[in-house]
Design a protein around this motif. Structure first.
Motif, PDB file in Angstrom:
ATOM      1  N   ALA A 173      -4.342  -3.256   1.812  1.00 34.86           N
ATOM      2  CA  ALA A 173      -5.345  -3.925   0.975  1.00 34.86           C
ATOM      3  C   ALA A 173      -5.479  -5.396   1.396  1.00 34.86           C
ATOM      4  N   ARG A 174      -6.546  -5.997   0.948  1.00 38.22           N
ATOM      5  CA  ARG A 174      -6.810  -7.416   1.261  1.00 38.22           C
ATOM      6  C   ARG A 174      -5.587  -8.290   0.978  1.00 38.22           C
ATOM      7  N   ASP A 175      -4.981  -8.127  -0.221  1.00 40.87           N
ATOM      8  CA  ASP A 175      -3.853  -8.996  -0.578  1.00 40.87           C
ATOM      9  C   ASP A 175      -2.647  -8.753   0.335  1.00 40.87           C
ATOM     10  N   GLN A 176      -2.521  -7.518   0.817  1.00 42.00           N
ATOM     11  CA  GLN A 176      -1.415  -7.239   1.749  1.00 42.00           C
ATOM     12  C   GLN A 176      -1.676  -7.904   3.105  1.00 42.00           C
ATOM     13  N   VAL A 177      -2.942  -7.955   3.518  1.00 43.67           N
ATOM     14  CA  VAL A 177      -3.257  -8.658   4.771  1.00 43.67           C
ATOM     15  C   VAL A 177      -2.883 -10.136   4.619  1.00 43.67           C
ATOM     16  N   VAL A 178      -3.218 -10.713   3.472  1.00 50.70           N
ATOM     17  CA  VAL A 178      -2.866 -12.117   3.228  1.00 50.70           C
ATOM     18  C   VAL A 178      -1.343 -12.283   3.254  1.00 50.70           C
ATOM     19  N   GLU A 179      -0.650 -11.360   2.567  1.00 59.21           N
ATOM     20  CA  GLU A 179       0.824 -11.435   2.535  1.00 59.21           C
ATOM     21  C   GLU A 179       1.393 -11.302   3.953  1.00 59.21           C
TER      22      GLU A 179
END
Ligand SMILES: Cc1cc2nc3c(=O)[nH]c(=O)nc-3n(C[C@H](O)[C@H](O)[C@H](O)COP(=O)(O)OP(=O)(O)OC[C@H]3O[C@@H](n4cnc5c(N)ncnc54)[C@H](O)[C@@H]3O)c2cc1C
Length: 375
Positions: A75-81
């Motif tokens: 997910a988007r937030d995992q890419v950021v993480e």
């Protein structure tokens, strides 16, 4: 006096961080300038539903895998993480709040100017993204439209439009995922599609990521790869004309090579089109106070318009001499390789049938090798 540094990297997202990791590995000195206050700023701004369309196995940057327990399409937030972890893993310390407003070639190298500082470098890697500036087309009557108009980069989710008609302009991966999001939020989405398209499934028969085929076939001539992929596309996607789309006269690999545009990696839009949950229309001729008139004369009342009309790199905004290294559309002639200007590199400017993040990993390594060889 400008700060002096061997190599300057502009941008601290996937391309900038991967290049920095490659330089660090080779023991080279560099500094990273990032306009925002965080790494991966462009991913943080994206819509809530966004997941990678490329599998994590082909999207991780050199030197750090994505966690095994994460889904195949993070997910988007995992890419950021992941980008945060990548920065920490490689001990990278970008200078935040350093938006480069001017980058110019001087006799002794490159001079980068930010609102608060100047930096002088022998080499510079522009890693500011192919998607830096939203493209916002205009049509007659747009000013008189009373509904909301936003670019896909400003779309978060469809909650505000439950039970209401929304037009999404475009047929790229953002357009089609945001149309799905609108269905899931109880809105009534429509797509305005001006041009002919190619559609491939994200996963072949729900099992194999289509990107794996792209990686295997990327060294074939695009027309040959298209001919080999065609039976699979016919079986999995079917005839796109049956849902009112026009098919490009060439296949997805030729489209990427010739137009530098990614085909739709379908994650469910085609099913919604077939079921009538997403309406399909042609190009827009003009706007009215409460909707649009399409080029075929059909009109539609909508309460909001999402312009999923793409992005551009916008390099001319800060790079002096852009015309010497970019084509007439402002796209660099070389990415991940030396350019016509000594010491200047771009990373992450070309779309690839094997995925952009994967390509960024490859380009970043090559750039680091070139810089190392030039020392
Ligand atoms: C909606 C969407 C979905 C995508 N999904 C995928 C996918 O599934 N798989 C895939 O492989 N690719 C995908 N991509 C492509 C994606 O953009 C790249 O994979 C990746 O994020 C590009 O990284 P980048 O570092 O080149 O650029 P960006 O991630 O855009 O980062 C550029 C950085 O440079 C900074 N910057 C810009 N201008 C300046 C300046 N003048 N001075 C200082 N700093 C500056 C920005 O703040 C930003 O941090 C997607 C793109 C979009 C828009």
């Amino acid at each position: 006096m400008p700060e002096r540094v061997d190599t300057l990297i502009i941008g601290a997202s996937a391309a900038g961080l991967a290049t920095a990791a490659g330089l660090r590995e080779r023991g080279l000195r560099f500094e990273i300038l990032e306009g925002s206050e965080v790494v991966g700023a462009s991913w943080r701004r994206q819509y809530d539903r966004l997941h990678l369309h490329t599998p994590k196995s082909a999207s991780a940057l050199p030197g750090l895998d994505m966690p095994a327990q994460w889904p195949r399409y993070p997910a988007r937030d995992q890419v950021v993480e992941y980008l945060e972890r990548y920065r920490a893993h490689h001990r990278l310390e970008p200078h935040f709040g350093q938006q480069v407003t001017r980058l110019e070639r001087r006799d002794d190298g490159w001079l980068a100017t930010t609102p608060s500082a100047q930096w002088q470098a022998g080499s510079v890697v522009v890693a500011t993204g192919a998607n830096r500036q939203p493209v916002r087309p205009s049509w007659p009557g747009l000013d008189s439209f009373r509904g909301q108009v936003l670019h896909s980069s400003e779309y978060r989710n469809g909650a505000a439009w439950r039970g209401r008609p929304v037009l999404v302009v475009g047929f790229g991966n953002s357009a089609c995922e945001q149309a799905i999001d609108l269905v899931e939020c109880g809105s009534h989405p429509h797509l305005a599609v001006r041009s002919a398209v190619n559609v491939v499934p994200r996963d072949v028969f729900g099992l194999v990521p289509v990107l794996q085929l792209g990686i295997v076939m990327q060294h074939l001539p695009p027309a040959v790869a298209d001919a080999l992929a065609w039976p699979m596309i016919r079986v999995t996607v079917g005839d796109v004309r049956k849902v009112g789309l026009a098919k490009l006269p060439y296949g997805p690999n030729t489209q990427i090579a010739r137009d530098r545009r990614i085909p739709l990696l379908d994650i469910g839009t085609m099913d919604h089109l077939r079921a009538g949950r997403i309406g399909i229309h042609g190009g827009i001729e003009r706007f009215t106070a409460d909707g649009v008139v399409f080029t075929d004369g059909e009109s539609l009342t909508v309460e909001a318009v999402v312009l999923a009309t793409g992005y551009r790199a916008g390099l001319e905004e800060f790079l002096v001499d852009t015309a010497r290294v970019c084509d007439e559309r402002g796209v660099p002639q070389a990415s991940g390789r030396p350019t016509a200007l000594p010491g200047l590199f771009f990373c992450g400017q070309f779309v690839s049938p094997a995925g952009m993040l994967r390509e960024i990993g490859i380009e970043s390594r090559r750039i680091a090798s070139h810089i190392a060889a030039g020392r």
